[in-house]
Design a protein around this motif. Structure first.
Motif, PDB file in Angstrom:
ATOM      1  N   GLU A  14      -4.398  -8.183  -1.821  1.00  0.00           N
ATOM      2  CA  GLU A  14      -2.995  -7.774  -1.877  1.00  0.00           C
ATOM      3  C   GLU A  14      -2.807  -6.548  -2.773  1.00  0.00           C
ATOM      4  O   GLU A  14      -2.049  -5.626  -2.440  1.00  0.00           O
ATOM      5  N   GLY A  15      -3.508  -6.548  -3.922  1.00  0.00           N
ATOM      6  CA  GLY A  15      -3.432  -5.396  -4.813  1.00  0.00           C
ATOM      7  C   GLY A  15      -3.948  -4.134  -4.143  1.00  0.00           C
ATOM      8  O   GLY A  15      -3.348  -3.056  -4.269  1.00  0.00           O
ATOM      9  N   LYS A  32      -4.031  -3.625  -0.914  1.00  0.00           N
ATOM     10  CA  LYS A  32      -3.088  -3.284   0.159  1.00  0.00           C
ATOM     11  C   LYS A  32      -1.875  -2.538  -0.390  1.00  0.00           C
ATOM     12  O   LYS A  32      -1.366  -1.605   0.241  1.00  0.00           O
ATOM     13  N   GLU A  33      -1.439  -2.934  -1.574  1.00  0.00           N
ATOM     14  CA  GLU A  33      -0.309  -2.242  -2.199  1.00  0.00           C
ATOM     15  C   GLU A  33      -0.633  -0.785  -2.514  1.00  0.00           C
ATOM     16  O   GLU A  33       0.273   0.049  -2.636  1.00  0.00           O
ATOM     17  N   GLU A  34      -1.936  -0.496  -2.634  1.00  0.00           N
ATOM     18  CA  GLU A  34      -2.371   0.882  -2.880  1.00  0.00           C
ATOM     19  C   GLU A  34      -2.761   1.601  -1.591  1.00  0.00           C
ATOM     20  O   GLU A  34      -3.342   2.682  -1.633  1.00  0.00           O
ATOM     21  N   GLU A  91      -2.700 -12.636 -11.221  1.00  0.00           N
ATOM     22  CA  GLU A  91      -2.139 -11.350 -11.652  1.00  0.00           C
ATOM     23  C   GLU A  91      -3.260 -10.361 -11.978  1.00  0.00           C
ATOM     24  O   GLU A  91      -3.205  -9.189 -11.597  1.00  0.00           O
ATOM     25  N   ARG A 132      -4.888  -9.188  -8.783  1.00  0.00           N
ATOM     26  CA  ARG A 132      -4.082  -8.181  -8.082  1.00  0.00           C
ATOM     27  C   ARG A 132      -4.281  -6.810  -8.726  1.00  0.00           C
ATOM     28  O   ARG A 132      -4.419  -5.788  -8.031  1.00  0.00           O
ATOM     29  N   LYS A 168      -5.923  -3.185  -7.191  1.00  0.00           N
ATOM     30  CA  LYS A 168      -5.381  -1.834  -7.329  1.00  0.00           C
ATOM     31  C   LYS A 168      -6.448  -0.880  -7.871  1.00  0.00           C
ATOM     32  O   LYS A 168      -6.585   0.260  -7.395  1.00  0.00           O
TER      33      LYS A 168
END
Length: 222
Positions: free
Chosen positions: A26-27, A29-31, A164, A167, A171
């Motif tokens: 998810e981390g 993907k956020e990037e 956390e 994630r 990133k």
């Protein structure tokens, strides 16, 4: 930019390790990364027989899911390994996967990729397992971004904090792929390792024909 997560937990959707692997993905993907997930317990990976065929031909005599898994790893720029602590090591499917990568180690096939590892444990040993998985990735040529381990038995609420951290690790993995984070010390270690294996392959040219051709193709043969 593609990041793949490879998890070796027998608990499927109920896996706490899966939560950490997913958090890393998810981390990433956020990037901006495209992500993919592999559950090793849904696949079949036979044990290496040390026949040496892969050194000579680049092919494995065992017909199972290994080749597909490895191809998917090769098609990713980032690799996340996840496993629960099984007596300070990884569960059997992950170890079987590692043992089938001898040819990839000789050829340093994961050179240029970035990786990290996550582990859940009951009471202890989580970072021993993270360190082991990261060492395997490094041995394959990967630059290591970091790792997250958590012992849930001591504090069940610790998993949330570990997610956390995972994630944030994702990133960092994506930023490393983009070239925003660099690892010159690791790059030098990999350069020396390639030189070592280059000489090994050159010395065994007749038996390691495929690997010799790989080094020539990559421009690493001296």
């Amino acid at each position: 930019m593609k990041v793949i997560g490879v998890n070796a937990s027998p608990k499927g959707k109920d896996s706490n390790t899966l939560k950490l692997v997913n958090a890393v993905l998810e981390g990433a993907k956020e990037e901006g990364a495209e992500t993919e997930y592999i559950d090793l317990y849904t696949l079949r990976i036979e044990y290496c027989t040390a026949c040496g065929t892969c050194y000579a031909t680049g092919e494995c005599t065992l017909l199972d899911d290994f080749s597909d898994i490895f191809d998917r790893m090769m098609n990713a720029e980032g690799i996340v390994l996840g496993a629960p602590n099984y007596i300070d090591c990884v569960p059997a499917p992950m170890k079987a996967l590692f043992d089938r990568m001898a040819d990839a180690i000789h050829c340093q096939m994961l050179t240029g990729k970035f990786g990290c590892s996550v582990c859940t444990a009951g009471g202890s040993g989580e970072y021993e397992v993270v360190g082991y998985m990261n060492k395997v990735l490094s041995t394959l040529g990967t630059n290591i971004v970091g790792g997250v381990g958590v012992a849930i038995g001591r504090d069940p609420t610790a998993l949330g904090k570990a997610e956390e951290n995972a994630r944030a690790l994702g990133k960092s993995l994506a930023r490393s792929i983009r070239g925003e984070l660099t690892y010159p010390d690791q790059d030098e270690v990999h350069r020396q390792k390639r030189e070592y294996f280059c000489q090994l392959v050159k010395y065994n040219k007749d038996r390691f024909a495929h690997e010799y051709d790989w080094y020539v193709q990559m421009g690493w043969m001296k």
